[in-house]
Design a protein around this motif. Structure first.
Motif, PDB file in Angstrom:
ATOM      1  N   ASP A  68       0.625  -1.167  -0.170  1.00 34.62           N
ATOM      2  CA  ASP A  68      -0.197  -0.156   0.355  1.00 34.62           C
ATOM      3  C   ASP A  68       0.929   0.823  -0.221  1.00 34.62           C
ATOM      4  O   ASP A  68       1.804   1.379   1.050  1.00 34.62           O
ATOM      5  CB  ASP A  68      -0.585   0.254   1.545  1.00 34.62           C
ATOM      6  N   LYS A  69       0.579   2.300  -0.616  1.00 36.74           N
ATOM      7  CA  LYS A  69       0.969   3.484  -1.255  1.00 36.74           C
ATOM      8  C   LYS A  69       2.342   3.232  -1.252  1.00 36.74           C
ATOM      9  O   LYS A  69       3.262   4.017  -0.837  1.00 36.74           O
ATOM     10  CB  LYS A  69       1.081   4.616  -0.377  1.00 36.74           C
ATOM     11  N   PHE A  70       3.250   2.369  -1.794  1.00 36.89           N
ATOM     12  CA  PHE A  70       4.836   2.394  -1.672  1.00 36.89           C
ATOM     13  C   PHE A  70       4.617   3.055  -2.820  1.00 36.89           C
ATOM     14  O   PHE A  70       6.491   3.756  -2.223  1.00 36.89           O
ATOM     15  CB  PHE A  70       4.480   0.732  -3.038  1.00 36.89           C
ATOM     16  N   TRP A  71       4.219   3.697  -4.139  1.00 34.23           N
ATOM     17  CA  TRP A  71       5.198   4.449  -4.972  1.00 34.23           C
ATOM     18  C   TRP A  71       4.848   6.089  -4.210  1.00 34.23           C
ATOM     19  O   TRP A  71       6.049   7.145  -4.685  1.00 34.23           O
ATOM     20  CB  TRP A  71       5.381   4.642  -6.294  1.00 34.23           C
ATOM     21  N   PRO A  72       4.085   7.006  -3.950  1.00 31.12           N
ATOM     22  CA  PRO A  72       2.956   7.775  -2.908  1.00 31.12           C
ATOM     23  C   PRO A  72       4.787   7.950  -1.744  1.00 31.12           C
ATOM     24  O   PRO A  72       5.222   9.304  -2.224  1.00 31.12           O
ATOM     25  CB  PRO A  72       1.756   7.714  -2.179  1.00 31.12           C
ATOM     26  N   VAL A  73       4.449   6.773  -0.982  1.00 32.56           N
ATOM     27  CA  VAL A  73       6.236   6.952   0.347  1.00 32.56           C
ATOM     28  C   VAL A  73       7.205   7.731  -0.452  1.00 32.56           C
ATOM     29  O   VAL A  73       8.205   8.591  -0.025  1.00 32.56           O
ATOM     30  CB  VAL A  73       5.582   6.049   1.234  1.00 32.56           C
ATOM     31  N   ALA A  74       7.526   6.459  -2.035  1.00 32.19           N
ATOM     32  CA  ALA A  74       9.011   6.672  -2.401  1.00 32.19           C
ATOM     33  C   ALA A  74       9.420   8.345  -3.222  1.00 32.19           C
ATOM     34  O   ALA A  74      10.135   8.544  -2.503  1.00 32.19           O
ATOM     35  CB  ALA A  74       8.983   5.530  -3.326  1.00 32.19           C
ATOM     36  N   SER A  95      -1.755  10.036  -3.184  1.00 31.55           N
ATOM     37  CA  SER A  95      -1.870   9.122  -2.797  1.00 31.55           C
ATOM     38  C   SER A  95      -2.507   7.439  -3.330  1.00 31.55           C
ATOM     39  O   SER A  95      -2.467   6.577  -2.758  1.00 31.55           O
ATOM     40  CB  SER A  95      -2.615   9.064  -1.055  1.00 31.55           C
ATOM     41  N   TYR A  96      -3.039   7.967  -4.415  1.00 33.05           N
ATOM     42  CA  TYR A  96      -3.891   7.422  -4.920  1.00 33.05           C
ATOM     43  C   TYR A  96      -2.504   6.587  -6.073  1.00 33.05           C
ATOM     44  O   TYR A  96      -3.481   5.872  -6.588  1.00 33.05           O
ATOM     45  CB  TYR A  96      -5.369   8.250  -5.751  1.00 33.05           C
ATOM     46  N   LEU A  97      -1.834   6.873  -6.558  1.00 34.60           N
ATOM     47  CA  LEU A  97      -1.173   6.573  -7.037  1.00 34.60           C
ATOM     48  C   LEU A  97      -0.405   4.772  -6.543  1.00 34.60           C
ATOM     49  O   LEU A  97      -0.307   4.819  -5.222  1.00 34.60           O
ATOM     50  CB  LEU A  97       0.518   7.645  -7.286  1.00 34.60           C
ATOM     51  N   GLU A  98      -0.630   4.246  -8.197  1.00 31.50           N
ATOM     52  CA  GLU A  98      -0.344   2.079  -7.669  1.00 31.50           C
ATOM     53  C   GLU A  98       1.203   1.786  -8.132  1.00 31.50           C
ATOM     54  O   GLU A  98       1.155   1.140  -8.016  1.00 31.50           O
ATOM     55  CB  GLU A  98      -2.036   1.891  -7.725  1.00 31.50           C
ATOM     56  N   ASP A  99       1.075   2.277  -9.280  1.00 30.87           N
ATOM     57  CA  ASP A  99       1.737   1.952  -9.737  1.00 30.87           C
ATOM     58  C   ASP A  99       2.915   3.199 -10.406  1.00 30.87           C
ATOM     59  O   ASP A  99       2.190   4.494 -10.569  1.00 30.87           O
ATOM     60  CB  ASP A  99       1.476   1.316 -10.696  1.00 30.87           C
ATOM     61  N   LEU A 100       3.832   2.934 -11.260  1.00 28.17           N
ATOM     62  CA  LEU A 100       4.638   3.934 -11.628  1.00 28.17           C
ATOM     63  C   LEU A 100       5.993   3.160 -12.498  1.00 28.17           C
ATOM     64  O   LEU A 100       6.206   2.106 -11.682  1.00 28.17           O
ATOM     65  CB  LEU A 100       5.430   5.430 -10.897  1.00 28.17           C
ATOM     66  N   TRP A 101       5.790   4.099 -13.446  1.00 30.86           N
ATOM     67  CA  TRP A 101       6.900   3.027 -14.579  1.00 30.86           C
ATOM     68  C   TRP A 101       7.551   4.182 -15.693  1.00 30.86           C
ATOM     69  O   TRP A 101       6.691   5.167 -16.303  1.00 30.86           O
ATOM     70  CB  TRP A 101       6.126   2.050 -15.356  1.00 30.86           C
ATOM     71  N   ILE A 220      13.277  11.571 -11.186  1.00 31.35           N
ATOM     72  CA  ILE A 220      12.443  10.565 -11.208  1.00 31.35           C
ATOM     73  C   ILE A 220      12.359   9.591 -11.884  1.00 31.35           C
ATOM     74  O   ILE A 220      12.947   8.720 -11.279  1.00 31.35           O
ATOM     75  CB  ILE A 220      10.603  10.605 -11.690  1.00 31.35           C
ATOM     76  N   ALA A 221      13.067   9.310 -13.240  1.00 26.27           N
ATOM     77  CA  ALA A 221      13.054   8.685 -14.660  1.00 26.27           C
ATOM     78  C   ALA A 221      14.660   8.221 -13.787  1.00 26.27           C
ATOM     79  O   ALA A 221      15.102   6.820 -14.266  1.00 26.27           O
ATOM     80  CB  ALA A 221      13.415   9.108 -15.478  1.00 26.27           C
ATOM     81  N   SER A 222      15.538   8.990 -13.493  1.00 24.44           N
ATOM     82  CA  SER A 222      17.108   8.135 -13.087  1.00 24.44           C
ATOM     83  C   SER A 222      17.581   8.513 -11.439  1.00 24.44           C
ATOM     84  O   SER A 222      18.675   7.427 -11.573  1.00 24.44           O
ATOM     85  CB  SER A 222      18.336   9.690 -14.030  1.00 24.44           C
ATOM     86  N   ASP A 223      16.476   8.932 -10.526  1.00 23.20           N
ATOM     87  CA  ASP A 223      16.935   8.535  -9.194  1.00 23.20           C
ATOM     88  C   ASP A 223      16.151   7.733  -9.072  1.00 23.20           C
ATOM     89  O   ASP A 223      16.089   6.414  -8.489  1.00 23.20           O
ATOM     90  CB  ASP A 223      16.932   9.824  -8.581  1.00 23.20           C
ATOM     91  N   ILE A 224      14.432   8.641  -8.504  1.00 25.47           N
ATOM     92  CA  ILE A 224      14.439   7.954  -7.569  1.00 25.47           C
ATOM     93  C   ILE A 224      13.416   6.249  -8.556  1.00 25.47           C
ATOM     94  O   ILE A 224      13.750   5.400  -7.660  1.00 25.47           O
ATOM     95  CB  ILE A 224      12.421   7.836  -7.701  1.00 25.47           C
ATOM     96  N   PHE A 225      13.117   6.774  -9.536  1.00 28.38           N
ATOM     97  CA  PHE A 225      13.014   4.690 -10.604  1.00 28.38           C
ATOM     98  C   PHE A 225      13.899   3.889 -10.149  1.00 28.38           C
ATOM     99  O   PHE A 225      13.291   2.489  -9.381  1.00 28.38           O
ATOM    100  CB  PHE A 225      13.106   5.683 -11.885  1.00 28.38           C
TER     101      PHE A 225
END
Length: 271
Positions: A68-74, A95-101, A220-225
């Motif tokens: 739950d809320k993996f990507w919002p927290v990250a 907080s409704y974000l469930e996936d990031l790619w 986001i793309a080069s660091d967080i992801f």
């Protein structure tokens, strides 16, 4: 009797042997050639690493979806994103974000599209919000032939400013008059010569405005992801923005506060 004034070290006129080193044209060309070869190998290694990592990221994707809320927290454990999502209503929407790619351009993997996948929420009807950083090849690229590794000379001369075109994605707000980007617009600097806005406004301006002066997409793309697990656990140290008001930003939105800072294995920044 007057004293004798001693000369300080180096006060004589002896020439510095490192002051005027001459570089022959042949040596300069050799250095340029070897530097180009280094860049080529580095680019090949970078591409190979991306290919190897993609299936691993797919595995992580499946695991992250179950948390739950993996990507919002990250995201919020990164100083750049948390600064631009400092409005409480932005954090609630995130907080409704469930996936990031991140989808890499097959021709130029240094360009990409960032995809945010949302659960149904009270703010917008879109289930996916995308931000594309499109590769625009220079004119010389049309006549080039790639080597065995798919590398061309123009790729070695890659310029983010020249060769990349960010896109804007419209958001379909359920209540347009209460759109987050309307409540908190990006404000241009009056009379400023640079492109840096005076106020960033809502985080969702990142999608609706093509320009990305704060390099949120790159972050986001080069660091967080790539480091998403460490960001989620709070293990990324030293990720802070300079601010004199770091601890005094709790404003009037505390009534609806959502805790996106948990879980943390250890603190990544001062609170």
């Amino acid at each position: 009797m007057p004293g004798i004034k001693r000369a300080s070290p180096g006060a004589d006129d002896e020439k510095n042997p490192l002051a005027n080193v001459e570089l022959k044209d042949e040596d300069a060309q050799n250095l340029q050639d070897i530097q180009k070869e280094i860049q080529r190998v580095e680019l090949v290694v970078e591409r190979q690493a991306m290919q190897k990592l993609t299936p691993v990221y797919e595995k992580r994707r499946a695991v992250a979806k179950s948390i739950d809320k993996f990507w919002p927290v990250a995201l919020m454990n990164n100083a750049t994103v948390s600064f631009h999502a400092q409005h409480n209503i932005d954090q609630i929407a995130l907080s409704y974000l469930e996936d990031l790619w991140v989808v890499r351009d097959p021709t130029e993997p240094r360009c990409y599209t960032i995809e945010f996948y949302f659960k149904p929420n009270p703010y917008f009807t879109d289930s996916v919000l995308k931000k594309e950083y499109k590769y625009v090849p220079p004119p010389a690229a049309s006549d080039e032939k790639a080597d065995a590794d798919g590398i061309t000379d123009s790729m070695l001369d890659f310029s983010w400013i020249r060769d990349v075109q960010p896109s804007a994605t419209p958001i379909h707000w359920k209540e347009p008059e209460n759109a987050l980007t309307k409540l908190h617009p990006r404000v241009a600097e009056e009379g400023g010569d640079d492109d840096m806005p005076a106020e960033a406004g809502s985080f969702f301006n990142f999608f609706e405005i093509a320009d990305d002066p704060f390099d949120i997409g790159t972050t986001i793309a080069s660091d967080i992801f790539s480091e998403a697990v460490d960001y989620f656990l709070g293990n990324v140290a030293g990720d802070e923005l300079d601010s004199e008001e770091e601890d005094s930003d709790d404003d009037d939105d505390d009534a609806e506060e959502i805790d996106l800072e948990k879980p943390r294995a250890k603190k990544a920044k001062n609170e």
